[in-house]
Enzyme design. Structure first.
Site, PDB file in Angstrom:
ATOM      1  CG  ASN A   9       6.221 -40.668  28.988  1.00  0.00           C
ATOM      2  OD1 ASN A   9       5.112 -40.923  29.451  1.00  0.00           O
ATOM      3  ND2 ASN A   9       7.339 -40.870  29.682  1.00  0.00           N
ATOM      4  CE  LYS A  11       8.088 -38.013  31.677  1.00  0.00           C
ATOM      5  NZ  LYS A  11       9.331 -37.534  32.255  1.00  0.00           N
ATOM      6  CG  HIS A  89      10.271 -43.433  31.764  1.00  0.00           C
ATOM      7  ND1 HIS A  89      10.562 -42.691  32.878  1.00  0.00           N
ATOM      8  CD2 HIS A  89      10.292 -42.580  30.715  1.00  0.00           C
ATOM      9  CE1 HIS A  89      10.741 -41.415  32.509  1.00  0.00           C
ATOM     10  NE2 HIS A  89      10.583 -41.336  31.213  1.00  0.00           N
ATOM     11  CD  GLU A  91       9.619 -39.793  35.060  1.00  0.00           C
ATOM     12  OE1 GLU A  91       8.479 -40.079  34.643  1.00  0.00           O
ATOM     13  OE2 GLU A  91      10.255 -38.794  34.663  1.00  0.00           O
ATOM     14  CD  GLU A 159      13.446 -41.003  27.976  1.00  0.00           C
ATOM     15  OE1 GLU A 159      12.905 -40.032  27.447  1.00  0.00           O
ATOM     16  OE2 GLU A 159      12.936 -41.652  28.898  1.00  0.00           O
ATOM     17  N   GLY A 165      13.303 -33.928  32.288  1.00  0.00           N
ATOM     18  CA  GLY A 165      12.543 -32.912  33.018  1.00  0.00           C
ATOM     19  C   GLY A 165      13.389 -31.836  33.665  1.00  0.00           C
ATOM     20  CB  SER A 203      15.483 -31.466  28.493  1.00  0.00           C
ATOM     21  OG  SER A 203      15.261 -31.630  29.879  1.00  0.00           O
TER      22      SER A 203
END
Ligand code: PGA
Length: 243
Positions: A9, A11, A89, A91, A159, A165, A203
């Site tokens: 991904n 992003k 996701h 985010e 996730e 991240g 991660s």
């Protein structure tokens, strides 16, 4: 055994110049024994037409078309060359207020356009710390995954929000516990729930990938930062092939 999947991904990263990373990846993994998916920014999807890898969008609108400035429909992603799309996701859930209901509608829109939905779920740090992880996962799974899901049109990505991240990764026992729970829910609800792929994300790096892939019910990874360069993504693919 479901076919394993290494998904990257990107992003909001990547310009046309960065597509050379895919050429390097093709040199190293063009005939990989696992599925490889790259989700670049939407601006690069059609420029990826020559890659042997599967290409995915990072989000889609619930509608097929219409007055939704700045949005992209699942059909448009398919038309540009995508075969997958990420939905839900964290985010998107955080930055754009996407609820489970919206995520389910986006996933259905993906199916309607012939795309495979990679439906993302995961607990926050507060939820992990107050012991509600499995309940949160169950609720998200129930409400974000449409009844029309099956092993062909759906991949689940677990996730943990606090692992994305951050360089923090759950213990292997924690990953195994959640993946087993997801597997149980999928098998209870769907005839082919045993074959639905469940990815771990958050991660993942070359240095921890082999350990993560050794956990039961982990069928691959959804990788953010470490998917941006061939040098970082390649060892993850190699570890998945060896698992
Ligand atoms: P990360 O991102 O690998 O950079 O933690 C994972 C993701 O958000 O899909």
């Amino acid at each position: 055994m479901p076919r394993k999947l290494a998904a990257g991904n990107w992003k909001m990263n990547g310009l046309r110049a960065n597509l050379t990373e895919l050429e390097t990846l093709e040199d190293r993994h063009g005939d990989a024994g696992v599925d490889i998916l790259i989700c670049p920014p939407a601006t690069l999807i059609s420029a990826c037409e020559d890659t042997p890898f599967d290409i995915g969008g990072q989000d889609c609108h619930v509608a097929e078309a219409g007055a939704h400035t700045g949005d992209i429909s699942a059909e448009m992603l398919a038309d540009a060359g995508a075969s997958y799309v990420l939905t839900g996701h964290s985010e998107r859930r955080t930055d754009h207020g996407e609820t489970d209901t919206i995520v389910a509608a986006k996933s259905q829109a993906a199916y309607d356009a012939g795309l495979i939905a990679v439906i993302c779920i995961g607990e926050t740090l507060a939820q992990r710390e107050n012991g509600t992880t499995l309940g949160v996962i169950e609720t998200q799974l129930t409400a974000s995954v449409p009844d029309t899901a099956d092993a062909e049109n759906t991949v689940i990505a677990y996730e943990p929000v606090w692992a994305i991240g951050t360089g923090k990764v759950p213990t292997l026992d924690q990953i195994g516990e959640v993946h087993a729970h997801i597997r149980k829910q999928l098998m209870n609800r769907f005839d082919d729930g045993a074959e639905m792929r469940i990815l771990y994300g958050g991660s993942v790096k070359g240095s921890n990938a082999a350990d993560i892939f050794s956990v039961a019910n982990v069928d691959g990874a959804l990788v953010g930062g470490a998917s941006l360069t061939a040098d970082d993504f390649s060892p993850i693919i190699t570890a998945l092939e060896a698992s």
